[in-house]
Write a protein that holds these residues in place. Sequence first.
Motif, PDB file in Angstrom:
ATOM      1  N   LYS A   1       1.066  -1.032   0.249  1.00  0.00           N
ATOM      2  CA  LYS A   1       0.069   0.085   0.667  1.00  0.00           C
ATOM      3  C   LYS A   1       0.382   0.957   0.176  1.00  0.00           C
ATOM      4  O   LYS A   1       0.679   1.574  -0.603  1.00  0.00           O
ATOM      5  CB  LYS A   1      -0.437  -0.018   1.551  1.00  0.00           C
ATOM      6  CG  LYS A   1      -1.537  -1.578   0.674  1.00  0.00           C
ATOM      7  CD  LYS A   1      -2.848  -1.423   2.802  1.00  0.00           C
ATOM      8  CE  LYS A   1      -2.389  -1.259   3.630  1.00  0.00           C
ATOM      9  NZ  LYS A   1      -1.381  -2.893   3.551  1.00  0.00           N
TER      10      LYS A   1
ATOM     11  N   ASP B   1       6.761  -8.805  -9.727  1.00  0.00           N
ATOM     12  CA  ASP B   1       8.592  -8.897 -10.559  1.00  0.00           C
ATOM     13  C   ASP B   1       9.547  -9.936  -9.249  1.00  0.00           C
ATOM     14  O   ASP B   1       9.940 -10.890 -10.183  1.00  0.00           O
ATOM     15  CB  ASP B   1       9.283  -7.469 -10.142  1.00  0.00           C
ATOM     16  CG  ASP B   1       8.864  -7.115  -7.985  1.00  0.00           C
ATOM     17  OD1 ASP B   1       7.691  -7.213  -8.058  1.00  0.00           O
ATOM     18  OD2 ASP B   1      10.040  -6.742  -7.914  1.00  0.00           O
TER      19      ASP B   1
ATOM     20  N   SER C   1       3.734   1.103  -1.003  1.00  0.00           N
ATOM     21  CA  SER C   1       4.765   1.190  -1.866  1.00  0.00           C
ATOM     22  C   SER C   1       3.750   1.901  -2.801  1.00  0.00           C
ATOM     23  O   SER C   1       4.354   2.288  -4.099  1.00  0.00           O
ATOM     24  CB  SER C   1       5.674  -0.394  -2.282  1.00  0.00           C
ATOM     25  OG  SER C   1       6.369  -0.408  -1.133  1.00  0.00           O
TER      26      SER C   1
ATOM     27  N   GLY D   1       7.340  -0.540   4.662  1.00  0.00           N
ATOM     28  CA  GLY D   1       7.951  -1.312   4.515  1.00  0.00           C
ATOM     29  C   GLY D   1       8.651  -1.637   6.382  1.00  0.00           C
ATOM     30  O   GLY D   1       9.356  -2.105   6.534  1.00  0.00           O
TER      31      GLY D   1
HETATM   32  N1  LIG Z   1       9.543  -6.524  -5.264  1.00  0.00           N
HETATM   33  C1  LIG Z   1       8.597  -6.340  -4.755  1.00  0.00           C
HETATM   34  N2  LIG Z   1       8.429  -5.758  -3.222  1.00  0.00           N
HETATM   35  C2  LIG Z   1       7.830  -4.742  -3.625  1.00  0.00           C
HETATM   36  C3  LIG Z   1       6.683  -4.511  -4.132  1.00  0.00           C
HETATM   37  N3  LIG Z   1       5.391  -3.694  -3.539  1.00  0.00           N
HETATM   38  C4  LIG Z   1       5.981  -3.540  -2.236  1.00  0.00           C
HETATM   39  N4  LIG Z   1       7.843  -3.915  -2.137  1.00  0.00           N
HETATM   40  C5  LIG Z   1       7.832  -4.399  -0.500  1.00  0.00           C
HETATM   41  O1  LIG Z   1       7.085  -5.247   0.049  1.00  0.00           O
HETATM   42  C6  LIG Z   1       7.184  -4.589   1.401  1.00  0.00           C
HETATM   43  C7  LIG Z   1       5.948  -3.938   2.132  1.00  0.00           C
HETATM   44  O2  LIG Z   1       6.014  -3.170   1.221  1.00  0.00           O
HETATM   45  P1  LIG Z   1       4.785  -1.969   1.871  1.00  0.00           P
HETATM   46  O3  LIG Z   1       4.502  -0.797   0.572  1.00  0.00           O
HETATM   47  O4  LIG Z   1       5.725  -0.848   3.121  1.00  0.00           O
HETATM   48  O5  LIG Z   1       3.436  -2.380   2.672  1.00  0.00           O
HETATM   49  P2  LIG Z   1       1.950  -1.686   2.891  1.00  0.00           P
HETATM   50  O6  LIG Z   1       0.600  -2.207   2.425  1.00  0.00           O
HETATM   51  O7  LIG Z   1       1.885  -0.544   2.602  1.00  0.00           O
HETATM   52  O8  LIG Z   1       1.989  -2.603   4.295  1.00  0.00           O
HETATM   53  P3  LIG Z   1       1.367  -2.218   6.059  1.00  0.00           P
HETATM   54  O9  LIG Z   1       2.013  -1.076   5.777  1.00  0.00           O
HETATM   55  O10 LIG Z   1       2.565  -2.707   7.158  1.00  0.00           O
HETATM   56  O11 LIG Z   1       0.354  -2.079   6.075  1.00  0.00           O
HETATM   57  C8  LIG Z   1       8.202  -3.612   1.388  1.00  0.00           C
HETATM   58  O12 LIG Z   1       9.941  -3.988   1.261  1.00  0.00           O
HETATM   59  C9  LIG Z   1       8.089  -3.503  -0.005  1.00  0.00           C
HETATM   60  O13 LIG Z   1       9.353  -2.371  -0.799  1.00  0.00           O
HETATM   61  C10 LIG Z   1       6.665  -5.143  -5.228  1.00  0.00           C
HETATM   62  O14 LIG Z   1       5.706  -4.662  -6.058  1.00  0.00           O
HETATM   63  N5  LIG Z   1       7.652  -5.651  -5.996  1.00  0.00           N
END
Ligand SMILES: Nc1nc2c(ncn2[C@@H]2O[C@H](COP(=O)(O)OP(=O)(O)OP(=O)(O)O)[C@@H](O)[C@H]2O)c(=O)[nH]1
Length: 452
Positions: free
Chosen positions: A74, A195, A76, A90
């Motif tokens: 989310k 990816d 990201s 992350g």
């Molecule tokens: N390889 C890859 N990594 C991703 C992608 N999207 C997010 N990440 C990684 O996944 C991890 C979690 O991503 P976040 O964007 O923090 O996820 P979130 O949904 O905000 O997580 P919370 O805030 O904990 O609920 C991070 O280390 C990102 O860099 C993707 O499309 N590909």
Amino acid sequence: MAKESDRDAGDTDAAKTRELIADNIRRIEEMLRFLPLADSTVNDLRSKIGLLRTILLEQRAPAFALVGRRGAGKSSLVNAIFGAKVAEIGHVKSQTGRGRWFEHTSERGSLEILDTRGVQEGSAPREADAAKDATASIVVELKKKVPDVIVFLVKASEADSAIDADLEALERVYAELEREHRFRPPLVAIATHCDVMDPKRVQLHDQANQSPEEVEEKLARVAEVEHHLETKIKEHTKLAPHLVWTRGVSTYMSFGKDDAVRADERWRIDELLTTLFKHLPDAGRGTFVRIARVRELQDELASNLTRATAAICAGVAALPIPVADVIPITTLQVTLIAGIAWLSGRPLDRKAAAEFLGAMGVNVGFGFVFREGARALIKFLFPGGGSMISGAVAFAGTLAVGSAARSYFLRGATIDEAKAAFDASREKPALAPAKAGSEEDFEKRSGDWDIN
Ligand SMILES: Nc1nc2c(ncn2[C@@H]2O[C@H](COP(=O)(O)OP(=O)(O)OP(=O)(O)O)[C@@H](O)[C@H]2O)c(=O)[nH]1
Ligand SMILES: [Mg+2]
């Protein structure tokens, strides 16, 4: 210190510019009352003026609700939209159990994001409670603000595991929005982390340099996930009608210590941005294209703005008024230039319009762009002049100004190229009859020129 006062000056000028634009739009609206055109044409012009007003004066932050498990991506996604680090990614420990509207801001604008962290975590009993709380907190947040679009995110590798609980939570979100606001936003579903699907080493964001067979293999896996996700969502009858887009993407970006972009492995984000843009109301679109910086989207909006402005100018020219009184037309053209510069990411002030007009050979003082600039523009647009400006000439002249401004501000053309675009566009009205624009003339002409 100096920086601070610069910014103050910029803010003041932006406020002044908005005032001038608002004044001019009001004046044009007044003039419409006297137009010798059919009611339907006048109404059409009114709606075009409405578009100008919405794009230039009444923008607000687009609002997205992001629904997805912890780590789904989310935060990201927010960074992927901005192309910069504006949200923390992350988290080692997610702030499970809270849904909350956040405002993410860059100097180009803000997004309102409802981050629903932790909402669907229901595997352990303790977490099930947390998930319940999270849903309750989201319901509270949805009372405060309606999202324009809901984005459902799931990791590609988890899309075929039990996502039913996630989709049930999503159904509750829809039920709440319906109850509270009688509105069901469009639903965009994305499978993130594509990816890292097998074959892992294939880089989706750089397919030209990968083995074609392996790319094909990976894309086939992505397609499978998409199909599964779409099927699952469509099984939920309360969600199915709202689903507008299901795709696998990668939102991966990595940022260094100073927040500089260290790696950018985003894939299909432009497509996603285009979809989000399509489903936003005009009041959020200007801000969105500034933030997302997708050239085609900025240009699409600039083109709409140009066409609307051209039609309004042609309409005003249908009034039997002498050239000296057509200042509102040229002022509107200056407004168009300022608006296109704004869509490109520059501040909405007179500076960009002055710079552009100066470079085009229209000599105006920065402070006077909207009045003196407009006067000088008459001579520039209609050299030799007649005593009247026909609707056709006003229409084509405005398209020419818009086309040149789009080349300059959005396509990175040099001023010489922009001038060439202007001249090429302007050649057309020279062939047009030099009589005052009749309604028939106006309608015929307005359909004629479609510049891109
Ligand atoms: N390889 C890859 N990594 C991703 C992608 N999207 C997010 N990440 C990684 O996944 C991890 C979690 O991503 P976040 O964007 O923090 O996820 P979130 O949904 O905000 O997580 P919370 O805030 O904990 O609920 C991070 O280390 C990102 O860099 C993707 O499309 N590909
Ligand atoms: Mg997050």
